[in-house]
Write a protein that holds these residues in place. Sequence first.
Motif, PDB file in Angstrom:
ATOM      1  N   ASN A  36      22.713 -43.702  -2.281  1.00 18.09           N
ATOM      2  CA  ASN A  36      22.140 -45.012  -2.605  1.00 18.09           C
ATOM      3  C   ASN A  36      20.748 -44.931  -3.235  1.00 18.09           C
ATOM      4  OD1 ASN A  36      24.447 -46.403  -1.650  1.00 18.09           O
ATOM      5  ND2 ASN A  36      23.685 -46.132   0.439  1.00 18.09           N
ATOM      6  N   HIS A  37      20.456 -43.806  -3.886  1.00 14.86           N
ATOM      7  CA  HIS A  37      19.187 -43.657  -4.611  1.00 14.86           C
ATOM      8  C   HIS A  37      19.137 -44.662  -5.760  1.00 14.86           C
ATOM      9  CE1 HIS A  37      16.001 -41.813  -7.024  1.00 14.86           C
ATOM     10  NE2 HIS A  37      15.687 -41.098  -5.961  1.00 14.86           N
ATOM     11  N   ALA A  38      17.949 -45.145  -6.068  1.00 16.50           N
ATOM     12  CA  ALA A  38      17.775 -46.059  -7.198  1.00 16.50           C
ATOM     13  C   ALA A  38      18.195 -45.366  -8.496  1.00 16.50           C
ATOM     14  CB  ALA A  38      16.316 -46.484  -7.286  1.00 16.50           C
ATOM     15  N   PRO A  39      18.775 -46.102  -9.432  1.00 17.69           N
ATOM     16  CA  PRO A  39      19.169 -45.495 -10.712  1.00 17.69           C
ATOM     17  C   PRO A  39      17.942 -44.945 -11.451  1.00 17.69           C
ATOM     18  CG  PRO A  39      20.166 -47.657 -10.446  1.00 17.69           C
ATOM     19  CD  PRO A  39      19.170 -47.502  -9.339  1.00 17.69           C
ATOM     20  N   ILE A  40      18.121 -43.775 -12.067  1.00 11.63           N
ATOM     21  CA  ILE A  40      17.028 -43.140 -12.795  1.00 11.63           C
ATOM     22  C   ILE A  40      17.618 -42.156 -13.805  1.00 11.63           C
ATOM     23  CG2 ILE A  40      16.748 -41.309 -11.073  1.00 11.63           C
ATOM     24  CD1 ILE A  40      13.766 -41.293 -11.631  1.00 11.63           C
ATOM     25  N   ALA A  41      16.908 -42.016 -14.914  1.00 16.37           N
ATOM     26  CA  ALA A  41      17.202 -40.951 -15.875  1.00 16.37           C
ATOM     27  C   ALA A  41      15.910 -40.166 -16.007  1.00 16.37           C
ATOM     28  CB  ALA A  41      17.627 -41.533 -17.221  1.00 16.37           C
ATOM     29  N   THR A  42      15.995 -38.842 -15.979  1.00 17.60           N
ATOM     30  CA  THR A  42      14.791 -38.024 -15.993  1.00 17.60           C
ATOM     31  C   THR A  42      15.027 -36.717 -16.734  1.00 17.60           C
ATOM     32  OG1 THR A  42      13.062 -37.035 -14.587  1.00 17.60           O
ATOM     33  CG2 THR A  42      15.317 -36.935 -13.759  1.00 17.60           C
ATOM     34  N   ALA A  43      13.951 -36.167 -17.264  1.00 15.11           N
ATOM     35  CA  ALA A  43      14.009 -34.828 -17.847  1.00 15.11           C
ATOM     36  C   ALA A  43      14.017 -33.813 -16.707  1.00 15.11           C
ATOM     37  CB  ALA A  43      12.801 -34.596 -18.754  1.00 15.11           C
ATOM     38  N   VAL A  44      14.793 -32.758 -16.875  1.00 12.46           N
ATOM     39  CA  VAL A  44      14.882 -31.689 -15.881  1.00 12.46           C
ATOM     40  C   VAL A  44      14.086 -30.496 -16.400  1.00 12.46           C
ATOM     41  CG1 VAL A  44      16.447 -30.086 -14.706  1.00 12.46           C
ATOM     42  CG2 VAL A  44      17.134 -32.462 -15.066  1.00 12.46           C
ATOM     43  N   ASP A  45      13.221 -29.967 -15.556  1.00 16.69           N
ATOM     44  CA  ASP A  45      12.386 -28.829 -15.929  1.00 16.69           C
ATOM     45  C   ASP A  45      13.121 -27.520 -15.645  1.00 16.69           C
ATOM     46  OD1 ASP A  45      10.125 -27.542 -16.845  1.00 16.69           O
ATOM     47  OD2 ASP A  45       8.886 -28.011 -15.105  1.00 16.69           O
ATOM     48  N   ILE A  46      12.586 -26.434 -16.152  1.00 18.51           N
ATOM     49  CA  ILE A  46      13.063 -25.108 -15.740  1.00 18.51           C
ATOM     50  C   ILE A  46      12.671 -24.979 -14.277  1.00 18.51           C
ATOM     51  CG2 ILE A  46      12.767 -22.622 -16.003  1.00 18.51           C
ATOM     52  CD1 ILE A  46      12.085 -23.188 -18.983  1.00 18.51           C
ATOM     53  N   GLY A  47      13.647 -24.810 -13.404  1.00 13.57           N
ATOM     54  CA  GLY A  47      13.341 -24.751 -11.977  1.00 13.57           C
ATOM     55  C   GLY A  47      14.594 -24.685 -11.137  1.00 13.57           C
ATOM     56  N   ILE A  48      14.389 -24.870  -9.843  1.00  8.03           N
ATOM     57  CA  ILE A  48      15.450 -24.735  -8.852  1.00  8.03           C
ATOM     58  C   ILE A  48      16.041 -26.094  -8.510  1.00  8.03           C
ATOM     59  CG2 ILE A  48      15.967 -24.006  -6.478  1.00  8.03           C
ATOM     60  CD1 ILE A  48      15.330 -21.714  -8.359  1.00  8.03           C
ATOM     61  N   LEU A  49      17.362 -26.149  -8.459  1.00 12.47           N
ATOM     62  CA  LEU A  49      18.087 -27.289  -7.901  1.00 12.47           C
ATOM     63  C   LEU A  49      18.535 -26.853  -6.513  1.00 12.47           C
ATOM     64  CD1 LEU A  49      19.633 -30.015  -7.992  1.00 12.47           C
ATOM     65  CD2 LEU A  49      21.520 -28.762  -9.059  1.00 12.47           C
ATOM     66  N   ARG A  50      18.126 -27.617  -5.508  1.00 16.68           N
ATOM     67  CA  ARG A  50      18.570 -27.337  -4.140  1.00 16.68           C
ATOM     68  C   ARG A  50      19.649 -28.347  -3.787  1.00 16.68           C
ATOM     69  NH1 ARG A  50      13.465 -25.709  -4.630  1.00 16.68           N
ATOM     70  NH2 ARG A  50      12.850 -23.773  -3.620  1.00 16.68           N
ATOM     71  N   ILE A  51      20.749 -27.839  -3.238  1.00 22.19           N
ATOM     72  CA  ILE A  51      21.924 -28.657  -2.940  1.00 22.19           C
ATOM     73  C   ILE A  51      22.243 -28.522  -1.457  1.00 22.19           C
ATOM     74  CG2 ILE A  51      24.383 -28.987  -3.403  1.00 22.19           C
ATOM     75  CD1 ILE A  51      23.864 -27.476  -6.113  1.00 22.19           C
ATOM     76  N   ARG A  52      22.360 -29.673  -0.758  1.00 25.02           N
ATOM     77  CA  ARG A  52      22.728 -29.623   0.665  1.00 25.02           C
ATOM     78  C   ARG A  52      24.176 -30.054   0.832  1.00 25.02           C
ATOM     79  NH1 ARG A  52      22.505 -32.859   5.551  1.00 25.02           N
ATOM     80  NH2 ARG A  52      21.636 -34.635   4.425  1.00 25.02           N
ATOM     81  N   LEU A  53      24.954 -29.141   1.433  1.00 26.75           N
ATOM     82  CA  LEU A  53      26.338 -29.410   1.822  1.00 26.75           C
ATOM     83  C   LEU A  53      26.376 -29.384   3.346  1.00 26.75           C
ATOM     84  CD1 LEU A  53      28.014 -26.725  -0.448  1.00 26.75           C
ATOM     85  CD2 LEU A  53      27.855 -29.139  -0.956  1.00 26.75           C
ATOM     86  N   LYS A  54      26.600 -30.486   3.975  1.00 28.41           N
ATOM     87  CA  LYS A  54      26.571 -30.570   5.441  1.00 28.41           C
ATOM     88  C   LYS A  54      25.273 -29.942   5.950  1.00 28.41           C
ATOM     89  CE  LYS A  54      31.479 -31.034   5.857  1.00 28.41           C
ATOM     90  NZ  LYS A  54      32.738 -30.610   6.335  1.00 28.41           N
ATOM     91  N   ASP A  55      25.320 -28.769   6.623  1.00 27.16           N
ATOM     92  CA  ASP A  55      24.101 -28.151   7.163  1.00 27.16           C
ATOM     93  C   ASP A  55      23.665 -26.938   6.368  1.00 27.16           C
ATOM     94  OD1 ASP A  55      23.947 -30.009   9.231  1.00 27.16           O
ATOM     95  OD2 ASP A  55      25.325 -28.856  10.479  1.00 27.16           O
ATOM     96  N   GLN A  56      24.231 -26.715   5.216  1.00 19.92           N
ATOM     97  CA  GLN A  56      23.930 -25.531   4.412  1.00 19.92           C
ATOM     98  C   GLN A  56      23.252 -25.940   3.111  1.00 19.92           C
ATOM     99  OE1 GLN A  56      27.444 -23.611   2.956  1.00 19.92           O
ATOM    100  NE2 GLN A  56      26.378 -21.740   2.386  1.00 19.92           N
ATOM    101  N   TRP A  57      22.214 -25.193   2.719  1.00 19.62           N
ATOM    102  CA  TRP A  57      21.531 -25.407   1.445  1.00 19.62           C
ATOM    103  C   TRP A  57      21.912 -24.311   0.470  1.00 19.62           C
ATOM    104  CZ3 TRP A  57      18.544 -29.446  -0.131  1.00 19.62           C
ATOM    105  CH2 TRP A  57      18.139 -30.365   0.845  1.00 19.62           C
TER     106      TRP A  57
END
Length: 133
Positions: free
Chosen positions: A36-57
Motif C-alpha cells: 500500500n505504498h503511495a504511487p511513485i516513479a523514481t530513478a534507480v541508482d547504481i546500488g543494492i536492492l534488498r528484498i524481504r521474503l517472509k523472514d529472509q533478506w
Amino acid sequence: MTLNLCVLTPNRIVWDSEVKEIILSTNSGQIGVLPNHAPIATAVDIGILRIRLKDQWLTMALMGGFARIGNNEITVLVNDAERGSDIDPQEAQETLEIAEANLRKAEGKRQIIEANLALRRARTRVEAVNAIS
C-alpha cells in the motif's frame, strides 16, 4: 499482504515474484517499500536492492534505471542486475581491485568519469555478495 516485484533488464527478467518488502537505492537515497505504498516513479541508482521474503533478506546489484511503484506492484527497469547469490565473490573482488587501479591511472575527464562508474559498479557487486554472507 504482499507486493509483486518485477526486475527487468533489456535482455531478461531477473525477478518476477511476490515479496514482503524492498529497500531500493534511488538517486536521492534509499526508499523502503511496503504494501500500500503511495504511487511513485523514481530513478534507480547504481546500488543494492534488498528484498524481504517472509523472514529472509536477499540482495541484488542494480546498475541504474527507473522504478514504478503503485497498486502493490513494483516494476524496476535497469541496465543490468545480478542476484547477490549469483555473484562469484572472488571475481567481484578482483574486478573491484582492477577498477581501483584503473581510477588511479585515469587521465582526462572522460577516463576519470568512466573509471568512477566502473568502480561504483564493482563496489555494488561486492556489497551485494557481502550482504548475504
